[in-house]
Design a protein around this motif. Structure first.
Motif, short mmCIF file in Angstrom:
data_model
loop_
_atom_site.label_atom_id
_atom_site.label_comp_id
_atom_site.label_asym_id
_atom_site.label_seq_id
_atom_site.Cartn_x
_atom_site.Cartn_y
_atom_site.Cartn_z
N LEU A 1 14.09 0.58 87.74
CA LEU A 1 13.46 1.10 86.53
C LEU A 1 12.06 1.60 86.87
O LEU A 1 11.25 0.87 87.44
N ASP A 2 11.77 2.85 86.52
CA ASP A 2 10.45 3.43 86.71
C ASP A 2 9.70 3.37 85.38
O ASP A 2 10.19 3.87 84.37
N VAL A 3 8.51 2.77 85.40
CA VAL A 3 7.70 2.65 84.18
C VAL A 3 6.34 3.28 84.42
O VAL A 3 5.66 2.94 85.39
N ARG A 4 5.97 4.20 83.55
CA ARG A 4 4.67 4.84 83.68
C ARG A 4 3.66 4.14 82.77
O ARG A 4 3.97 3.75 81.65
N LEU A 5 2.45 3.97 83.31
CA LEU A 5 1.35 3.39 82.56
C LEU A 5 0.18 4.36 82.59
O LEU A 5 -0.06 5.02 83.61
N PHE A 6 -0.55 4.44 81.52
CA PHE A 6 -1.67 5.37 81.44
C PHE A 6 -2.97 4.66 81.82
O PHE A 6 -3.19 3.50 81.42
N PHE B 1 14.66 -4.77 89.01
CA PHE B 1 13.61 -4.17 89.84
C PHE B 1 12.84 -3.16 89.00
O PHE B 1 13.45 -2.32 88.35
N MET B 2 11.51 -3.24 89.05
CA MET B 2 10.69 -2.34 88.24
C MET B 2 9.57 -1.75 89.10
O MET B 2 8.84 -2.47 89.77
N GLN B 3 9.48 -0.42 89.06
CA GLN B 3 8.41 0.30 89.74
C GLN B 3 7.39 0.74 88.68
O GLN B 3 7.72 1.52 87.79
#
Length: 724
Positions: free
Chosen positions: A635-640, A667-669
């Motif tokens: 899982l790809d998670v974007r953070l600002f 698994f998280m990126q």
């Protein structure tokens, strides 16, 4: 050394508070030079060795050619000792970056090399390569060995001899140029490490030797390897934490030796050599192993923007609060260097599939993020696009019109088509690896392929079996199918359900006609389809249940094969950026995308469809039973940047990781990136040469990505299409 001008350097960060400064001025400058291509460009001046002058080379057997090639590399490859390094050894032949043994005969590479694995670094550090040499000698005395086994064991002996030759060359050079580091480099990795400095050197030289010969190994649980040495040396006053940090930093900086300048060409990134590192987690007794080495490594990548060693931290119920905080502090710097494993889910997945609890407890990965048992696993994977199966096989867009009475009929047909494709993949994998399929895996024989002796030495069972990495020598041979586009399929099926059956906006026949025409002339309907419904990634149980059903069935289709044969076939979820190459072969989708759009990566939402924030994305992802995805689901998670500044930002990231654990994630990126910075880097690459981004299981300097890969990263971080 005395003539080297050392400059003060500052490294870019996504965090407004900037990066901490703990390391010496010299080490930071060494990092700056490495990240700006000083050593990668140099490696390309001697890309390979030539075997044309080797007498009788063409008539040699495969193993004889291999041994002669490795010998030539170790005899003639340029040596590199830099003024500020604290560990010695280097992979100086540039064509190793092509995943080939860097040697040519008559203008052609002779053998491929091996990647997607984590080799055994515990044995060289704790027992020494001389121990492996003794095991080879003992095995050669056994009776009943086949001709190929005899050849392999001889090749192992020759390969160790070549490694000794390379080491002796470095010792001689260190005596002249760096006598200050000779003391802890002269005996390892052949003798067991006696202290922390020797342990770091042992890991590095073993790694550098494998890379010099073209292989791309992951290192795995480096803090478990180094932790006991560091603890002992600290207790006895032989080293300080500051000194130890400098040594770890040196190893990380040396790992940037293949970084090249801006003239090197662009593609899918310049740091994807599968040299992943695992931190934290439990041992076989369930004890958490987090130690001072864990934190020193995290401090190094917090200070230095090194993406060449992507780090994955194993979190579990016993993980200390300090670890959550430190990982959060590193993540907010940006670059996506640190990712997260949920240990409980992974251990369940591994033991459920057939691994023992003790083996499962030591899991690492293949150098990206797909889980495997280090030093015991031959690994590869077969990715496929499930969205094309739906659009082409099930819906037959642009072809004959399918007839379906209900949404359930469509879904059932898709699952049949998915199973048929999985069957084809599994049978191709088996035929490609095993000479003749048998019901009893113990009777099956792997195909004889090319030599892999450098890797065989560092895989636990290859010596005892006297068999190569590709030929059944490892304890496990694992080749999973990996489903891509599952989120796009779930969104498409959900859109069909709503548009054609629940809300009756249009007939299925009309929708398929519109899709065949790529939504031309139907912009209002396209906008309606894309914005009216909450798709995967928004914690909508209706669409998330479709996604979960797809993954559950996919896993079941793989488990028909599972551990039935000597080649294991579990399931996994990934794209690794292949959504770029798939985009032009995909028709328009029912949820409003057009042909040529870059869609979902890995197990992540389709860009632009996740509107409810990171927590909702995690909830959608965790709606599936991820213990069934044995090799992983990324899982790809974007953070600002503005949301993770200050102490509140650290707490927010920590809480996100804990929620991911509690919900059963795998698994998280996590990546913190400013889209405006990425757009500026695209225009002015010279100003952003060290800007690192998480790509897909690896990191890369953003400027080394081509236009399509840059577009994918920008749209992922922006949450949808951006004019760039």
């Amino acid at each position: 050394m005395g003539n080297t001008e050392v400059k003060d350097v500052t490294f870019r960060s996504a965090y407004s508070g900037g990066r901490p400064v703990r390391l010496s001025k010299e080490t930071r400058f060494f990092c700056y030079e490495s990240l700006n291509g000083a050593y990668g460009d140099n490696a390309m001046t001697t890309p390979f060795v030539e075997m044309d002058g080797t007498e009788g080379f063409e008539e040699m057997s495969d193993y004889e050619k291999y041994d002669a090639t490795i010998r030539k590399i170790c005899e003639t490859a340029p040596l590199r000792v830099t003024p500020f390094e604290k560990v010695s050894g280097a992979a100086t032949l540039g064509s190793a970056v092509f995943a080939m043994i860097p040697a040519k005969f008559k203008g052609e590479f002779i053998y491929p090399s091996i990647n997607h694995l984590t080799t055994d670094f515990f044995t060289p550090v704790f027992k020494g390569v001389d121990y492996l040499k003794a095991r080879v000698d003992e095995k050669r005395k056994c009776e009943g060995l086949s001709e190929r086994q005899i050849s392999l064991l001889k090749s192992m002996k020759n390969t160790i001899s070549s490694m000794e030759l390379l080491h002796a060359r470095y010792v001689e050079l260190l005596e002249k140029e760096r006598p200050d580091i000779l003391e802890y480099a002269k005996d390892v990795p052949f003798k067991p490490a006696q202290n922390f400095k020797e342990a770091v050197q042992s890991v590095w030289f073993t790694f550098a030797f494998q890379r010099l010969t073209g292989n791309w190994p992951g290192i795995g649980r480096i803090d478990r390897i180094l932790g006991s040495f560091l603890e002992k040396d600290l207790k006895e006053g032989k080293i300080t934490l500051d000194e130890a940090r400098e040594f770890i930093a040196s190893l990380f900086i040396k790992g940037c030796e293949w970084v090249r300048g801006l003239d090197a060409g662009r593609g899918s990134g310049d740091a994807q050599h599968y040299q992943n590192i695992i931190l934290g987690g439990t041992d076989e007794n369930g004890n958490d192993i987090t130690n001072e080495a864990t934190y020193l490594i995290l401090e190094v990548v917090e200070e230095l923007p090194i993406g060449d060693f992507p780090i994955t931290v194993r979190f579990n119920k016993k993980s200390p609060e300090k670890l959550y905080k430190k990982v959060a502090e590193v993540i907010r710097q940006g670059g996506g260097v640190v990712a997260v494993y949920n240990e409980e889910t992974i251990l369940q997945a591994l033991t459920r599939f057939g691994y023992s609890g003790a083996e499962a407890s030591d899991f690492a990965n293949d150098g990206c993020w797909e889980v495997q048992i280090p030093g015991c696993t031959r690994f590869s994977y077969c990715p496929f696009d499930s969205l094309q199966i739906l659009l082409n096989d099930t819906l037959k867009i642009g072809g004959e019109k399918p007839e379906f009475e209900s949404f359930e009929d469509i879904k059932k047909q898709f699952l049949k088509d998915l199973e048929r494709n999985v069957d084809a993949i599994a049978n191709d994998l088996l035929r490609g690896s095993i000479e003749e399929l048998k019901d009893d895996p113990s009777e099956e024989k792997f195909r004889k392929l090319f030599p892999t002796t450098v890797i065989d030495l560092f895989e636990n069972d290859c010596i005892d079996k006297s068999m190569g990495y590709l030929e059944g020598g490892t304890r496990y041979s694992v080749l999973p199918p990996h489903i891509g586009g599952a989120a796009d399929v779930a969104n498409s099926l959900y859109a069909i359900k709503k548009l054609c059956f629940d809300d009756k906006i249009m007939t299925l026949e009309k929708l398929l006609e519109i899709l065949a025409n790529n939504w031309e002339g139907e912009e209002y309907l396209r906008q309606y389809a894309s914005s009216r419904y909450k798709y995967y990634g928004n914690d909508n149980p209706e669409v998330d249940s479709i996604y979960a059903e797809i993954l559950d069935n996919f896993s079941d289709f793989c488990e028909k094969y599972g551990t039935k044969h000597a080649l294991w076939i579990p399931s996994g979820v990934s794209t690794f950026g292949r959504q770029i190459e798939w985009k032009d072969r995909r028709a328009a989708t029912p949820f409003g995308t057009r042909r040529g759009d870059i869609l979902a990566g890995n197990a992540s939402p389709t860009p632009g469809t996740d509107l409810e924030g990171a927590t909702a994305v995690i909830k959608s992802y965790c709606a599936a039973d991820l213990t069934k995805q044995v090799t992983g689901a990324a899982l790809d998670v974007r953070l600002f940047p503005q949301t993770v500044s200050g102490s509140d930002g650290v707490e927010a990231i920590s809480a996100l990781i804990k929620g991911f654990q509690a919900l059963g994630g795998y698994f998280m990126q996590l990546d913190v990136a400013d889209v405006n910075v990425l757009l500026e880097a695209r225009k002015n690459p010279k100003e952003y040469k060290s800007l690192s981004v998480r790509v897909s299981g690896w990191n890369a300097r953003f400027v080394s990505l081509d236009d399509n890969w840059q577009r994918m990263i920008i749209e992922r971080e922006a949450g949808g299409p951006v004019s760039c």
